[in-house]
Scaffold this motif. Structure first.
Motif, mmCIF file in Angstrom:
data_model
loop_
_atom_site.group_PDB
_atom_site.id
_atom_site.type_symbol
_atom_site.label_atom_id
_atom_site.label_comp_id
_atom_site.label_asym_id
_atom_site.label_seq_id
_atom_site.Cartn_x
_atom_site.Cartn_y
_atom_site.Cartn_z
ATOM 1 N N LYS A 15 0.817 -1.205 0.000
ATOM 2 C CA LYS A 15 0.000 0.000 0.000
ATOM 3 C C LYS A 15 0.860 1.267 0.000
ATOM 4 C CE LYS A 15 -3.466 2.379 2.638
ATOM 5 N NZ LYS A 15 -4.374 2.433 3.753
ATOM 6 N N ALA A 16 1.904 1.249 0.844
ATOM 7 C CA ALA A 16 2.787 2.413 0.918
ATOM 8 C C ALA A 16 3.542 2.588 -0.384
ATOM 9 C CB ALA A 16 3.759 2.245 2.080
ATOM 10 N N ILE A 17 3.940 1.480 -0.968
ATOM 11 C CA ILE A 17 4.688 1.553 -2.223
ATOM 12 C C ILE A 17 3.809 2.130 -3.318
ATOM 13 C CG2 ILE A 17 5.756 0.160 -4.018
ATOM 14 C CD1 ILE A 17 6.751 -1.684 -1.785
ATOM 15 N N GLU A 18 2.567 1.677 -3.372
ATOM 16 C CA GLU A 18 1.656 2.190 -4.398
ATOM 17 C C GLU A 18 1.457 3.693 -4.215
ATOM 18 O OE1 GLU A 18 -2.439 1.049 -4.073
ATOM 19 O OE2 GLU A 18 -2.777 1.260 -6.230
ATOM 20 N N ALA A 29 3.363 5.888 -2.768
ATOM 21 C CA ALA A 29 4.568 6.646 -3.104
ATOM 22 C C ALA A 29 4.760 6.706 -4.608
ATOM 23 C CB ALA A 29 5.778 5.996 -2.445
ATOM 24 N N ARG A 30 4.499 5.603 -5.265
ATOM 25 C CA ARG A 30 4.740 5.581 -6.702
ATOM 26 C C ARG A 30 3.725 6.434 -7.459
ATOM 27 N NH1 ARG A 30 8.027 2.141 -9.431
ATOM 28 N NH2 ARG A 30 6.451 1.872 -11.038
#
Lengths: 283, 311
Positions: free
Chosen positions: A102-105, A107-108
């Motif tokens: 979730k955090a990666i999405e 941020a991206r």
């Protein structure tokens, strides 16, 4: 289990029945944002920073500029990277440790809106072609999670960039003809070409709502984010969650997103207040 | 150097692209279903120069147990790229891009699957990109949905997807690697053609509203075209099985009467049953396009037997 946003059945039914009557729990219209405020320059040590509040959601973004070498394939371009951290202070459902999907999405998507909009003029970050460029790190921390982190993070990133000032430089050449960069005391704002702004929709049953709060997010079937530039062009999209949209719904969302982002952009001056108190309870 | 290459004409004024395709042309696509032996379902997709393998394991017990859901199965998708799939060696550990794509592909596949049929279990979808050449996530989602179907998991639809993009101000379909890098925008899209629902949508690069909507309108017929190829690939896989089984049975029958002693009658019977079933299926498939779920469930029963047959 810890990273799920659980909503009780009673609450879910309450939200849905309100939506069926054309209402939302906080009294907003379906296509209405919560109150947005921006507090720029909160962190003096950073080159630029901003706290963005969307309702009770609070995020802080800081810009740090470092001298570095450009990527070999883009010698005449500076580097801009955006990261987002979901720190555990923001919500009981966030935990420390390496970032989850979730955090990666998040941020991206924030990074995509900033990068693809070409808002920062990357050529202006070049000091010595192929050798020395400014590398901008835009780091976003979610402080208080009450839904719609996508728009909050994106707005925080662009606000921090608008607030940023980087040192002016002088190129010095030594006896052997090697060029080097000398930092001066004075600073200059970043050269901005665009201000990308995003607008996120949640879909609950048949209803599509702008800027969902945490509870609405907890029961939403699908989510979609559109980021728009000043020239009304779309620079990023991300569909999320397990539900679906029809093409007609998407087209409608694009129209609404275009209007909402224009409104936010035109009000940036009004909602930006360096003296505002960031931690108030106002919603 | 890269900048000079950029000057290669991506699209001419009459709409011909660098590889000779027209605006709305998609690259050649070939699906192969059931290519892996151990997996419950698998699919290899050759999409232009993309080569992607998808394997499905499950429905099976989900560990860690706290992730189990009492009312439905978890669809866990993992998209990975082989280190040699791209010009410069990719580090083997999953990077952020792969983890994001894994998440959105899982979310795109979920609406197609009747997940409530398998509470507390997991359907693992593993995607390995062997060779990447632009548009790999759309190719991956197409292959993954076929692999799920091949595993015999009931589905309400297959997921068909394609990407659109902008080349020199023109909206085109299915960017390859060159176009993806040099073009002005990329819009991956996936769709359930039967229910007409969009399950995957991303974009980067710059689109005007008009271009964006035009792209959406172009993507729908393209997805339907891909959908048809997917259906054909599935039908092909199972009609191939039917033929083989019939062949084997015929072979066994003839010598059984003349030379051989009796083959165990029970086994023979079961084969006959299987044979009957398979005979019906291809016809049913053509007639009942919509009920792919049930149809595929039926197939599941036949496929292990078919494997036994081979051995």
């Amino acid at each position: 289990m810890a990273d799920t946003n659980l909503i009780s059945l009673v609450e879910k039914q309450h939200i849905v029945s309100l939506l069926d009557h054309g209402k939302r729990t906080d009294g907003r219209a379906f296509d209405e944002f919560r109150k947005i405020s921006i507090i720029p320059g909160y962190v003096a040590k950073a080159e630029g920073s901003a706290i963005v509040k969307i309702g009770r959601t609070k995020v802080i973004a800081g810009v740090k500029a470092q001298l570095g070498t450009p990527f070999p394939d883009t010698p005449d371009s500076g580097v801009v990277t955006t990261t987002v951290e979901l720190v555990p202070i923001a919500s009981p459902i966030f935990e420390s440790g390496p970032p989850r999907a979730k955090a990666i999405e998040l941020a991206r998507v924030a990074d995509r809106a900033i990068r693809e909009s070409k808002c920062v003029n990357k050529e202006s970050l070049v000091l010595i072609s192929g050798k020395k460029v400014w590398i901008l790190f835009i780091d976003i921390y979610v402080l208080d999670h009450d839904g719609n982190l996508f728009d909050a993070c994106e707005l925080a990133a662009i606000s921090a960039i608008m607030n940023a000032r980087i040192p002016e430089t002088k190129i010095v050449t030594d006896e052997e003809g090697n060029e080097d960069v000398e930092l001066l005391e004075t600073t200059t704002p970043l050269k901005l070409d665009y201000t990308p702004i995003s607008c996120t929709f949640g879909k609950i049953g048949k209803h599509i709502i702008v800027d969902p709060v945490l509870k609405e997010e907890g029961i939403e079937d699908a989510r979609i984010t559109f980021a728009f530039r000043d020239d009304d062009k779309i620079c990023a999209t991300q569909k999320g969650e397990n539900g679906t949209f029809t093409v007609d719904e998407l087209k409608k969302c694009i129209d609404i997103a275009s209007e909402r982002t224009k409104e936010i952009r035109s009000q940036l001056d009004k909602i930006t207040d360096a003296k505002a108190y960031p931690w108030s309870e106002e919603t | 150097m890269a900048k000079e290459k950029e000057k290669t004409v991506l699209i001419t004024k009459d709409g011909t692209r660098h590889d000779g395709r027209k605006k709305e042309d998609i690259r050649e696509i070939k699906f192969e279903v059931g290519v892996l032996d151990r997996a419950d379902g698998s699919c290899l997709i050759n999409w232009g120069r993309n080569k992607i393998l998808a394997a499905v394991y499950g429905p099976r017990e989900l560990h860690p147990k706290h992730m189990q859901m009492p009312d439905k199965a978890l669809i866990r998708c993992e998209y990975r790229m082989a280190t040699f799939s791209v010009p410069e060696r990719k580090r083997p550990a999953p990077n952020r891009r792969e983890r994001e794509i894994s998440k959105i592909l899982g979310e795109a596949l979920k609406p197609a699957v009747f997940d409530y049929l398998y509470p507390r279990s997991v359907i693992d979808v593993f995607i390995e990109v062997i060779q990447a050449d632009g548009g790999s996530r759309c190719a991956a989602v197409c292959a993954a949905s076929l692999a799920i179907a091949d595993a015999g998991v009931p589905m309400k639809d297959l997921v068909a997807g394609c990407a659109a993009g902008i080349l020199d101000g023109q909206v085109v379909l299915d960017l390859d690697d060159v176009e993806d890098k040099e073009g002005d925008g990329d819009l991956p899209f996936a769709y359930l053609p039967h229910t007409e629902e969009v399950v995957l949508l991303q974009s980067d690069g710059i689109f005007s509203q008009k271009e964006y909507k035009e792209a959406l309108d172009m993507l729908i017929p393209a997805s339907k075209k891909i959908y048809q190829m997917q259906r054909d690939a599935l039908t092909n896989r199972y009609s191939r099985i039917t033929e083989k089984v019939i062949e084997t049975l015929d072979k066994e029958k003839t010598p059984a009467k003349s030379k051989e002693k009796k083959t165990e009658p029970a086994k023979k019977d079961s084969k006959k049953k299987a044979d009957d079933k398979k005979d019906k299926e291809p016809a049913a498939e053509k007639a009942e396009k919509k009920k792919s779920g049930k149809r595929i469930l039926g197939k599941k029963k036949t496929s292990p037997k078919e494997k036994a047959e081979k051995k």
